[in-house]
Design an enzyme around this catalytic site. Structure first.
Site, short mmCIF file in Angstrom:
data_model
loop_
_atom_site.label_atom_id
_atom_site.label_comp_id
_atom_site.label_asym_id
_atom_site.label_seq_id
_atom_site.Cartn_x
_atom_site.Cartn_y
_atom_site.Cartn_z
CB THR B 72 -0.87 -0.01 1.27
OG1 THR B 72 -1.67 -1.18 1.24
CG2 THR B 72 -1.77 1.21 1.35
N GLY B 111 3.44 -2.74 9.12
CA GLY B 111 3.79 -2.94 10.52
C GLY B 111 5.27 -3.24 10.65
CD GLU B 351 -4.38 -8.32 4.00
OE1 GLU B 351 -4.58 -8.82 2.88
OE2 GLU B 351 -3.26 -7.93 4.39
#
Lengths: 576, 576
Positions: B72, B111, B351
């Site tokens: 992303t 993350g 997701e």
């Protein structure tokens, strides 16, 4: 919101709204002075006698003393009789002794209580010669005016982190046999010294109605903030390429995105108009009250409760819908959307948790004159007519649904009673239906007021604006019918063919409103400083602001965080 | 959740669930190593060739290197072709040059990326001799292994505060002409060097299905945590006194509270069983895949998308209902309910944002064999039968609703096409209905699987447990019918008389389940350390823990905060 063009007597609502918006710009997540304005000063104004006002009111207005209002306890909320804090009168010394007999008696939540306030209005059970005279308000100094140290016997502190309101300085407060002079009980309604009835209740209801008007207005304002951010971001963000040779469209061009957002604009209008309308009723009620006419009091209280519930519930859901419509970026605190959600959802809980509020509303509704104005439609004979595909037709259908649900719930209640249950148990078993009926009444009022107030207002504006305002009213009406389709089919004479027509008209309205969407949120007229959102600023530089805010994170002060040498390196070298 | 008694092949789900629960106990709000386990290692396993695995996989398994997965971008999400990061091949040096041509090309969200990871799998547009060969995965070292300093040309940092995941160390990443050797493109599916088709898609779908199984399981687990806290607290909290001579009842005795909570228990069961069931399908699909049979792939992907949506949506709503059922105390972070909400709602976005997921699901569904197993009912002829008041009858009604909504949406789509709109515009205009139909398909599957999996399981347990499990299934079925009453009346042959019967049975089920409510949440078997909630601990000392946690607030370290002398006193003495 302030420009909506009304020139009625809303000064108080507006003052409070202006303060709110300045607060929002400065404190971002709530102010420790909120309770000073919203509860401490108004309670002194309403419940102190003249001598008491002379002692405290001016000092409070000048911020020489800062106060808050403590009612809720760690173990007790809306059930007032269950509160444990005691004020035992000592006739010899002419003092009250305030005491928290248990941990659950500690006051919990008041804004500003932790470190800001040095005075507090404390609600406590008045006990004279062993007899309980119910909850009474006492003004208690809790900190020294020079050193700010808690006074002897005062246990005061902060309650810890919360979902939101990190600036509000919410506190707890316990008493260990704290003596206060007799003159510190607020006396305006207690001058006969008998405490037999609860003469405060009239005034208390008045304050409760006032607070609920501001909640409705606040819900509309939070929703306006959220939808401003989401609509502006949706005009900046581009995604996918449905047509191979064209650029990625603004996500605001997708009907699914319009479906999430335009209802937010309409709902904010609906509840703003509702707040103004309710304010007018409250104002005229105050005149009635002064002339001793209390007939409409139960109805008004009940109505205010119901409208508090539907406004906080709807606006919370739609604020969250706005947040989620911004995808991952709506998850960033710098968007302000998570904080707005926190502020909106809090209103579902404070000043009467929503379910409890509906139960109270039902309870009150049965006490008033049965056919008072806003409930008159409940007494109308239900006529089986065909569905009428217009906003006015939809208003009537909402009333039919409210009547239908109330009848079904009451019929269920009576069946349970006939089957041998006690009235309390029968009520409990049918309570899910009963509160759903109360909510339906609220929705009928909102739908009706949104339409009728727009009718009044529309005659004063340009033809172009009028068209758009009615498109929003119609969008709202159809959206709500489709949302409550089950009730509409059961009680509102809706048919499958009508659903198809309404769905198609709804899709058309989304397209009609699309060109005005950004203009409609600009018209809410939030300054960037108040909106305080990386995604929603007027200039549309959403990505630049996201990066700019990220760079302010303390974690970006150094290229390598100390945790690397301390923990990570030993872990990665197998030495941990 | 782990004790539900199944002995099938769920090791991966269980391992992930066990890790999750340990994480929750230690990190409270997400771990910076999440992506190492869930994306970095699995991507190496799935997309690296043998030589590449030898270089990186073992080191990653041993935590010698820590990685994450960056897809992303700041300006781009689910639309893969829109991603901007480039990997331009230089034939002379046999290197790829990674570059972020714009601010919106910066990777955003991964993350562990901010300070934890020193390696990263980067998805970038592969460009060879000016020709774009689509998105490909590259492994990029981003920090020095000894000093942890970002390598030249690497712009890496932290994205700032978020609604939740404060422990996840989410980061951004930009490239300024960063050279990496040719060997760093993951090669398992690229060994012919043509990149003409996208041979990864099969495997990618497999991974996507796997991730969605874990999302369904995660949603069920978060809901189980929330409902454990809320049910236990509702047995501690007492409020009001409906019967004058009896003590204040536990709030769990109110039907309105049961209505909020028991559906949470049932829904958590439903989605847990669904996750296991979906896992089995995925496992058998992997065998098909290995033998070259891809027939079920589009259906499975579509199904996984739809179930991801309904599970995250339902569980988020019910987690929030649990939080609000705890009144003001549910607002305290120490209850853990706000954080659980954050974790649950995130799954609606990551997701594949839920609306986008439904659109994808529809797209995929039209590509598979039309009558593949889980969609077979869509091809059945709709027979107008009377409403059947049983769980099996309700399962059939959910299927009828799904068929009915799909037909209405498709009919609307065709009307728009006939009226002259392009296929894309017609799709857009009917998309609100289309995604609603996709969601209805998901609900039909959930209802059917919850019933059939309980049937299988129930034969293995005691008669007493069996009774309670079926009470939950029935509660779920009736609750959902009443929730979706409009659809049921339109397409499911429900009548007003049936509604009355169902409502009464629902009220009966609440009462029947009441004595087992605390036992049912105890059976989820969360340790206090994992639940990490002042309100929900096993011993029920909610108020004591609230105060204990409050006392840990830094604001309670001193009786007077420094802000008094600095700001408050000058303000109060009129000197500011």
């Amino acid at each position: 919101m302030k420009k909506i063009g009304y020139s009625r007597n809303f000064e108080d609502v507006h003052k409070s709204s202006f303060r709110e918006s300045v607060h929002t710009g400065i404190f971002k997540d709530g102010s420790p002075f909120m309770l000073q304005y919203s509860m401490f000063i108004p309670t002194l104004q309403g419940m102190a006698d003249e001598e008491q006002k002379r002692r405290w009111l001016n000092r409070a207005m000048n911020f020489e003393i800062i106060g808050t209002y403590a009612q809720t306890e760690l173990g007790h909320g809306t059930f007032i009789r269950g509160l444990e804090t005691q004020a035992i009168y000592n006739e010899k010394t002419e003092e009250f002794i305030l005491h928290s007999p248990t941990l659950t008696a500690y006051k919990w939540w008041p804004g500003g209580l932790a470190h800001t306030a040095n005075y507090c209005i404390v609600m406590a059970q008045l006990i004279i010669k062993g007899k309980n005279h119910g909850m009474q308000p006492f003004i208690v100094q809790i900190r020294d005016e020079e050193t700010h140290m808690p006074l002897p016997g005062i246990k005061v502190g902060e309650i810890g982190p919360k979902l939101t309101f990190s600036g509000v300085n919410n506190g707890f407060l316990g008493f260990e046999h704290v003596r206060i002079p007799r003159e510190n009980m607020l006396m305006k309604y207690n001058q006969d010294g008998t405490f037999k009835s609860n003469p405060n209740s009239k005034l208390t209801y008045g304050t409760m109605v006032y607070v609920r008007v501001t909640i409705v207005f606040g819900a509309a304002t939070q929703l306006a903030r959220a939808v401003t951010i989401a609509v502006r971001y949706s005009a900046v963000r581009r995604q996918s390429r449905p047509k191979p040779n064209e650029p990625e469209p603004q996500i605001l061009d997708y009907a699914t995105q319009q479906h999430k957002l335009f209802i937010g604009i309409a709902t904010s209008h609906a509840y703003t108009l509702l707040a103004y309308w309710l304010w007018d009723i409250y104002t005229s009620f105050k005149k009635d009250l002064e002339s001793g006419n209390l007939d409409r009091l139960p109805e008004l209280h009940s109505l205010a409760c119901v409208l508090k519930v539907v406004s906080s519930k709807d606006c919370t859901r739609l604020v969250e819908q706005c947040r989620m419509s911004c995808g991952g970026h709506g998850f960033m605190m710098s968007s302000s959307l998570p904080q707005i959600y926190g502020l909106a959802t809090a209103a579902c809980t404070y000043e009467g948790e929503n379910t409890v509020s509906l139960v109270k509303a039902l309870d009150q509704a049965t006490k008033g004159k049965p056919l008072s104005p806003t409930m008159a439609y409940l007494g109308e004979r239900s006529v089986t007519t065909k569905w009428e595909n217009s906003v006015d037709g939809i208003v009537k259908s909402f009333q039919k649904v409210s009547i239908g649900k109330l009848r079904a719930a009451v019929s269920s209640l009576k069946q349970y009673e006939r089957s041998g249950l006690s009235p309390e148990d029968a009520w409990n078993k049918s309570s899910v239906q009963l509160i759903s009926a109360a909510e339906a009444h609220g929705r009928a009022v909102v739908m009706s007021v949104y339409k009728s107030e727009t009718d009044k207002y529309a005659s004063t504006v340009s033809a172009g604006l009028k068209t758009v305002l009615y498109q929003l009213v119609e969008l709202y009406a159809i959206y709500m019918v489709l949302q409550k389709m089950g009730d509409m089919l059961l009680y509102g004479n809706l048919t499958e063919a009508d659903v198809t027509v309404l769905q198609r008209r709804y899709e058309e309205l989304l397209e009609l409103l699309r060109p005005n969407a950004v203009g409609l949120v600009d018209a809410f007229d939030f300054r960037d400083e108040v909106l305080s959102s990386t995604l929603g600023s007027y200039d549309g530089f959403a990505y630049e602001r996201l990066m700019e805010e990220a760079m302010k994170s303390p974690l970006n002060a150094e290229p390598v965080n100390q945790s690397f040498e301390k923990y990570m390196k030993p872990l990665m070298k197998g030495k941990l």
